[in-house]
Design a protein around this motif. Structure first.
Motif, PDB file in Angstrom:
ATOM      1  N   SER A  37       0.783  -1.243   0.000  1.00  0.00           N
ATOM      2  CA  SER A  37       0.000   0.000   0.000  1.00  0.00           C
ATOM      3  C   SER A  37       0.812   1.290   0.000  1.00  0.00           C
ATOM      4  CB  SER A  37      -0.958   0.002   1.194  1.00  0.00           C
ATOM      5  OG  SER A  37      -0.240   0.047   2.411  1.00  0.00           O
ATOM      6  N   VAL A  38       2.102   1.220   0.306  1.00  0.00           N
ATOM      7  CA  VAL A  38       2.926   2.436   0.359  1.00  0.00           C
ATOM      8  C   VAL A  38       3.905   2.409  -0.813  1.00  0.00           C
ATOM      9  CG1 VAL A  38       4.581   3.772   1.716  1.00  0.00           C
ATOM     10  CG2 VAL A  38       2.701   2.591   2.865  1.00  0.00           C
ATOM     11  N   GLY A  39       3.673   3.268  -1.772  1.00  0.00           N
ATOM     12  CA  GLY A  39       4.542   3.341  -2.941  1.00  0.00           C
ATOM     13  C   GLY A  39       5.957   3.716  -2.559  1.00  0.00           C
ATOM     14  N   GLY A  40       6.928   3.065  -3.183  1.00  0.00           N
ATOM     15  CA  GLY A  40       8.326   3.407  -2.956  1.00  0.00           C
ATOM     16  C   GLY A  40       8.910   2.890  -1.660  1.00  0.00           C
ATOM     17  N   LEU A  41       8.156   2.115  -0.897  1.00  0.00           N
ATOM     18  CA  LEU A  41       8.668   1.594   0.371  1.00  0.00           C
ATOM     19  C   LEU A  41       9.693   0.486   0.132  1.00  0.00           C
ATOM     20  CD1 LEU A  41       8.386   1.774   3.487  1.00  0.00           C
ATOM     21  CD2 LEU A  41       6.623   0.021   3.316  1.00  0.00           C
ATOM     22  N   VAL A  42       9.446  -0.321  -0.884  1.00  0.00           N
ATOM     23  CA  VAL A  42      10.318  -1.451  -1.189  1.00  0.00           C
ATOM     24  C   VAL A  42      11.148  -1.130  -2.429  1.00  0.00           C
ATOM     25  CG1 VAL A  42      10.358  -3.906  -1.802  1.00  0.00           C
ATOM     26  CG2 VAL A  42       8.655  -3.055  -0.188  1.00  0.00           C
ATOM     27  N   GLY A  43      12.447  -1.373  -2.321  1.00  0.00           N
ATOM     28  CA  GLY A  43      13.353  -1.109  -3.426  1.00  0.00           C
ATOM     29  C   GLY A  43      13.282  -2.191  -4.495  1.00  0.00           C
ATOM     30  N   PRO A  44      13.983  -1.967  -5.587  1.00  0.00           N
ATOM     31  CA  PRO A  44      13.982  -2.937  -6.682  1.00  0.00           C
ATOM     32  C   PRO A  44      14.792  -4.182  -6.322  1.00  0.00           C
ATOM     33  CG  PRO A  44      15.524  -1.176  -7.146  1.00  0.00           C
ATOM     34  CD  PRO A  44      14.819  -0.797  -5.871  1.00  0.00           C
ATOM     35  N   ASP A  45      14.541  -5.247  -7.062  1.00  0.00           N
ATOM     36  CA  ASP A  45      15.323  -6.471  -6.893  1.00  0.00           C
ATOM     37  C   ASP A  45      16.790  -6.179  -7.179  1.00  0.00           C
ATOM     38  OD1 ASP A  45      12.928  -7.696  -6.414  1.00  0.00           O
ATOM     39  OD2 ASP A  45      12.862  -8.803  -8.305  1.00  0.00           O
ATOM     40  N   MET A  46      17.662  -6.930  -6.546  1.00  0.00           N
ATOM     41  CA  MET A  46      19.106  -6.801  -6.727  1.00  0.00           C
ATOM     42  C   MET A  46      19.659  -8.128  -7.220  1.00  0.00           C
ATOM     43  SD  MET A  46      19.921  -3.763  -5.857  1.00  0.00           S
ATOM     44  CE  MET A  46      19.239  -2.384  -4.995  1.00  0.00           C
ATOM     45  N   GLN A  47      20.840  -8.053  -7.814  1.00  0.00           N
ATOM     46  CA  GLN A  47      21.451  -9.261  -8.342  1.00  0.00           C
ATOM     47  C   GLN A  47      22.897  -9.352  -7.872  1.00  0.00           C
ATOM     48  OE1 GLN A  47      21.968  -9.535 -12.687  1.00  0.00           O
ATOM     49  NE2 GLN A  47      20.727 -11.393 -12.563  1.00  0.00           N
ATOM     50  N   SER A  48      23.277 -10.534  -7.413  1.00  0.00           N
ATOM     51  CA  SER A  48      24.656 -10.748  -6.976  1.00  0.00           C
ATOM     52  C   SER A  48      25.568 -10.878  -8.198  1.00  0.00           C
ATOM     53  CB  SER A  48      24.746 -12.011  -6.115  1.00  0.00           C
ATOM     54  OG  SER A  48      24.486 -13.157  -6.912  1.00  0.00           O
ATOM     55  N   ARG A  49      26.842 -10.857  -7.933  1.00  0.00           N
ATOM     56  CA  ARG A  49      27.828 -10.973  -9.008  1.00  0.00           C
ATOM     57  C   ARG A  49      27.625 -12.246  -9.833  1.00  0.00           C
ATOM     58  NH1 ARG A  49      34.004 -11.105  -7.336  1.00  0.00           N
ATOM     59  NH2 ARG A  49      33.010 -12.593  -5.970  1.00  0.00           N
ATOM     60  N   ASN A  50      27.189 -13.331  -9.167  1.00  0.00           N
ATOM     61  CA  ASN A  50      26.980 -14.589  -9.882  1.00  0.00           C
ATOM     62  C   ASN A  50      25.526 -14.767 -10.342  1.00  0.00           C
ATOM     63  OD1 ASN A  50      26.160 -14.938  -7.236  1.00  0.00           O
ATOM     64  ND2 ASN A  50      26.629 -17.117  -7.208  1.00  0.00           N
ATOM     65  N   LYS A  51      24.819 -13.649 -10.491  1.00  0.00           N
ATOM     66  CA  LYS A  51      23.487 -13.590 -11.121  1.00  0.00           C
ATOM     67  C   LYS A  51      22.335 -14.189 -10.304  1.00  0.00           C
ATOM     68  CE  LYS A  51      25.351 -11.912 -14.900  1.00  0.00           C
ATOM     69  NZ  LYS A  51      25.739 -10.555 -14.777  1.00  0.00           N
ATOM     70  N   VAL A  52      22.488 -14.306  -8.979  1.00  0.00           N
ATOM     71  CA  VAL A  52      21.377 -14.720  -8.126  1.00  0.00           C
ATOM     72  C   VAL A  52      20.563 -13.464  -7.811  1.00  0.00           C
ATOM     73  CG1 VAL A  52      20.702 -15.689  -5.894  1.00  0.00           C
ATOM     74  CG2 VAL A  52      22.643 -16.663  -7.154  1.00  0.00           C
TER      75      VAL A  52
END
Length: 140
Positions: A37-52
């Motif tokens: 319900s709160v826009g912008g509360l959660v950041g985007p997905d991230m990826q590790s160096r080995n693509k996880v």
């Protein structure tokens, strides 16, 4: 509401009479609901160096605080009176339901004055959230 970590603060306040399992349940439900319900509360997905891929997490710390039940009710009243504060109440009624359909049926027949809160999420300007919750102890 659109969350800005430079301006806003987010907290969850739990009834100190809840057992650990019920408190964890209340916090998790509020967290999911706030993320929705709160826009912008959660950041985007991230990826590790080995693509996880690791899912996005909240942009700011999220303290879990303790309060008496009476104080939870007062917090909700104060927060609802302020348009800058987003509230996410969680009730004993919701926690007692086995299905969403049961919750929907029971909440629609209840008067809000008779609905007991067991936890509440608050998001708003840092100073206002601090004023409402700054004296409450951390859940440990």
């Amino acid at each position: 509401m659109n969350f800005d970590a430079a301006v806003h603060k987010c907290v969850i306040v739990v009834d100190n009479a809840l057992g650990l399992g019920h408190a964890a349940n209340a916090v998790s439900v509020i967290g999911v609901s706030l993320g929705r319900s709160v826009g912008g509360l959660v950041g985007p997905d991230m990826q590790s160096r080995n693509k996880v891929v690791y899912p996005g997490v909240i942009y700011a710390p999220l303290p879990i605080l303790l309060s008496t039940n009476a104080h939870l009710q007062a917090l909700q009243e104060q927060a609802l009176a302020d348009e800058e504060i987003h509230t996410m109440p969680f009730s004993a009624l919701a926690q007692s339901c086995k299905t969403y359909q049961e919750y929907e049926s029971r909440i629609s027949e209840a008067d809000s004055s008779g609905i007991e809160l067991v936890a509440i999420g608050l998001v708003g300007p840092k100073k206002k959230i601090g004023k409402l919750t700054g004296s409450l102890p951390l859940f440990k």
